[in-house]
Write an enzyme that holds these catalytic residues in place. Structure first.
Site, PDB file in Angstrom:
ATOM      1  CE1 TYR A   3      -4.858  -2.011   4.671  1.00 42.55           C
ATOM      2  CE2 TYR A   3      -3.838   0.140   4.337  1.00 42.55           C
ATOM      3  CZ  TYR A   3      -4.348  -1.035   3.817  1.00 42.55           C
ATOM      4  OH  TYR A   3      -4.354  -1.240   2.466  1.00 42.55           O
ATOM      5  CB  SER A  35      -0.906   0.005   1.234  1.00 37.70           C
ATOM      6  OG  SER A  35      -1.567   1.247   1.371  1.00 37.70           O
TER       7      SER A  35
END
Length: 678
Positions: free
Chosen positions: A568, A555
């Site tokens: 996350y 990400s």
């Protein structure tokens, strides 16, 4: 409007081809003679409709038929230059085509056109080939059929065989067909129903004779220690051996594999005569063109350990390649095609089963089906006589036939990822599903792994048949479940080449609101899950010795610090560093490890649909439906990032264009300056 003769022919072909006892996949051909209107003159013209080259009877349609003018086809007899030049007659069929001609005429076209019967079937039934390959096949043919079926000594398919069978039909008006030595059967009739009935009479009469008169143990007595392992043990051992065996079968060119442990294979390998029979090889041309002249057989009992089996397989593989080279050298002439490869297409493991290989899953699966046909043929021949396949020199003449070489040359160019086998986690939706679809479209075999087995299977069905994609359940946090997914992959397709660690989830919370359970869950799925999948896959990749790719869908957050995202982003940073660590460790095995850093993939995303989108929209103060547009406007390119954009990057990283790239992270975020890699 479809010609009624064609309608009858298609129906008969489909019925015969639907039952594997009648013929193998894509094997045999059927034909019908009749009249139709010449589109130029408007007059009736006599035609021959015959299954074209490469078609399958069970799924045949009118598009799969070659259509020839019967008068022109039969006139070829007058210009036939003789046996030494009979191959030239195949090209001559093109000058006999009617209209657009339909499918390409097969090598057996002459048999169908020259035989004086309105309907002709040429089939490869196991029972018929058993008689055709029996040492005393001619005598057995007379004994079983009297004069209703005539023996034809082995002759390579072609124009001369068509002439021979036409002459036999003329000389034996009482006959309904013939047994072709070493090959199969041909039957005929005045009507489509009569031809079909005659074909079935030959097949079923041979079956009944073998059943009533065959020896109880045609493959010999049971070998101590060679019996089938229990089903669970077979699967575990097969999965442990599959990547290693695929590596052996892929020395000359990469192959896709197929595994089966059906009872006939296990029974064959448990019996004392299997080494002798396997060495004799297959006989029917359709069989050995796909299975090679003989298999590689592990000569160890079922109790042999994985390491013992691997060591012995490596030795046997070396001997197999030398033996195949000697076979080629014995028979090759100055104008023979170059040797196509010396690796086995069939590998037999006592107590475990059969591995078969080909350029794609369907080819590999069909090769296994053909060797199963060969086992059935050997059983029948040995039951009533002695199995005696055609001579090795004749096998070579067909395997390295100029016509076969031309057929291979006409095959379409392989897709970029042909022969590659991919496992994509979290692939039932969103980015994973897009990646799986793109990899499959580029020629890869794909395993869609997801926590929800039903959704994984549904996604696989959208992509294609089980020869292209399968869906499996996989909880990436569970080490045993991960291994089961890897095992399912190597048993379905022979091995593994490409792993995409995509499974993930997210919870958008501030530091103070993030619980230890939130932290553990996200790290368990993404950091631990990626580690477990990569570790299990690496064992197989190393065993294969074919290199490979591991991709991490990380990400932008792995390098960018944003609010309310501690768990996350931290686990994505963990994944990002796994890329670097594994690239450093697996490079010596030819395995490339790279990552992709997406951002703002809202549309089609399972994560965003599961609540993450609403949470992030709240953080940024926008409507959830506008979140994708919001992300786009904060990028340099002002473009929304879609799952397909991530799939494009995944495909590119796995191609030969990136053969020298490992340890790389590719941003697919439309340009987020704060996430630039430094």
């Amino acid at each position: 409007m479809t010609n009624p003769t064609v309608t009858e022919l298609i129906a008969r072909s489909n019925r015969l081809g639907a039952d594997p006892k009648n013929t193998n996949y894509a094997g045999g051909n059927t034909s019908a003679k009749g009249t139709d209107t010449d589109p130029v003159t408007g007059e009736d013209v006599d035609l021959l409709w015959v299954k074209g080259s490469g078609g399958d009877l069970g799924t045949l349609t009118d598009k799969g038929l070659a259509v020839l003018r019967l008068d022109r086809m039969r006139a070829l007899v007058d210009v036939y230059p003789g046996l030494e030049r009979e191959d030239e007659m195949v090209a001559a069929f093109d000058y006999c085509l009617h209209g657009k001609g339909g499918a390409a005429p097969s090598i057996d076209t002459a048999m169908h056109g020259l035989v004086d019967a309105a309907h002709v079937d040429h089939l490869h039934p196991d029972s018929g080939i058993a008689i055709a390959t029996a040492a005393d096949g001619e005598a057995l043919t007379r004994k079983i059929f009297d004069d209703r079926v005539v023996w034809v000594p082995w002759r390579r398919p072609g124009f001369q065989l068509g002439l021979d069978i036409a002459a036999i039909k003329q000389a034996n008006p009482q006959a309904i067909g013939c047994i072709l030595g070493g090959h199969g059967i041909t039957a005929w009739g005045d009507t489509s129903a009569e031809a079909e009935a005659n074909s079935l009479e030959i097949i079923e009469s041979a079956e009944r004779y073998i059943s009533a008169n065959g020896r109880p143990q045609p493959f010999g007595s049971q070998l101590d220690g060679y019996g089938a392992l229990p089903a669970d043990e077979r699967r575990v051992k097969a999965a442990a051996l599959a990547p290693f065996i695929r590596g052996l079968a892929s020395v000359d060119r990469p192959q896709v594999g197929h595994f089966t442990d059906v009872d006939p294979v296990l029974e064959f390998l448990a019996a004392s005569e299997h080494p002798r029979l396997a060495e004799l090889g297959t006989s029917c041309p359709d069989h050995f063109l796909r299975t090679k002249v003989k298999p590689l057989v592990l000569d160890l009992p079922a109790s042999a350990t994985i390491e013992e089996s691997k060591q012995r397989l490596a030795e046997l593989h070396e001997s197999y390649r030398a033996d195949y080279r000697a076979y080629y050298d014995r028979h090759a002439t100055a104008d023979s095609p170059a040797m196509r490869g010396a690796d086995p297409a069939i590998v037999l493991i006592p107590g475990v089963g059969m591995f078969s290989f080909g350029k794609d899953k369907q080819t590999a699966r069909v090769a296994g089906e053909f060797y199963l046909n060969a086992i059935n043929v050997m059983r029948g021949a040995e039951a009533v006589s002695t199995y005696a396949p055609i001579d090795e020199s004749e096998k070579f003449r067909i395997e390295y036939w100029a016509l076969e070489e031309a057929k291979l040359a006409r095959m379409p160019k392989p897709k970029p990822l042909a022969t590659r086998i991919a496992l994509v986690t979290g692939a039932a939706s969103g980015i994973g599903k897009a990646i799986a679809a793109r990899l499959a479209a580029e020629g890869a075999c794909v395993v869609i792994a997801d926590l929800d087995a039903a959704k994984a299977q549904a996604a696989a069905e959208e992509i294609g048949s089980t020869d292209v994609a399968i869906g499996v359940a996989a909880d990436v946090t569970d080490e045993a479940a991960v291994q089961e997914a890897i095992d399912a992959t190597v048993l379905a397709f022979g091995g593994i080449d490409l792993v995409v660690n995509n499974a993930g989830l997210s919870l958008s919370k501030s530091l103070l609101d993030t619980t230890a359970a939130d932290w553990d869950l996200q790290h368990s799925v993404m950091a631990r899950g990626s580690f477990l999948v990569s570790k299990a896959a690496a064992r197989a990749l190393i065993d294969q010795k074919l290199g490979g790719d591991i991709l991490y869908i990380s990400s932008k957050n792995s390098v960018f610090a944003g609010p309310n995202n501690i768990a996350y982003s931290a686990t994505k940073a963990d994944q990002a560093h796994q890329v670097r660590l594994l690239a450093a460790e697996l490079g010596e095995h030819g395995v490339k490890v790279n990552g992709i850093n997406p951002d703002g993939v809202v549309r089609g995303s399972g994560i965003f649909a599961g609540g993450w989108g609403a949470q992030r929209a709240a953080v940024y103060g926008v409507e959830e439906k506008d979140l994708g547009k919001f992300y786009a406007q904060r990028t340099l390119l002002k473009r929304e990032v879609l799952p397909e954009n991530i799939a494009n990057a995944a495909f590119a990283l796995c191609t030969s264009d990136f053969s020298h790239t490992t340890g790389l992270h590719v941003p697919v975020d439309a340009g987020v300056a704060a996430a630039f890699l430094r």
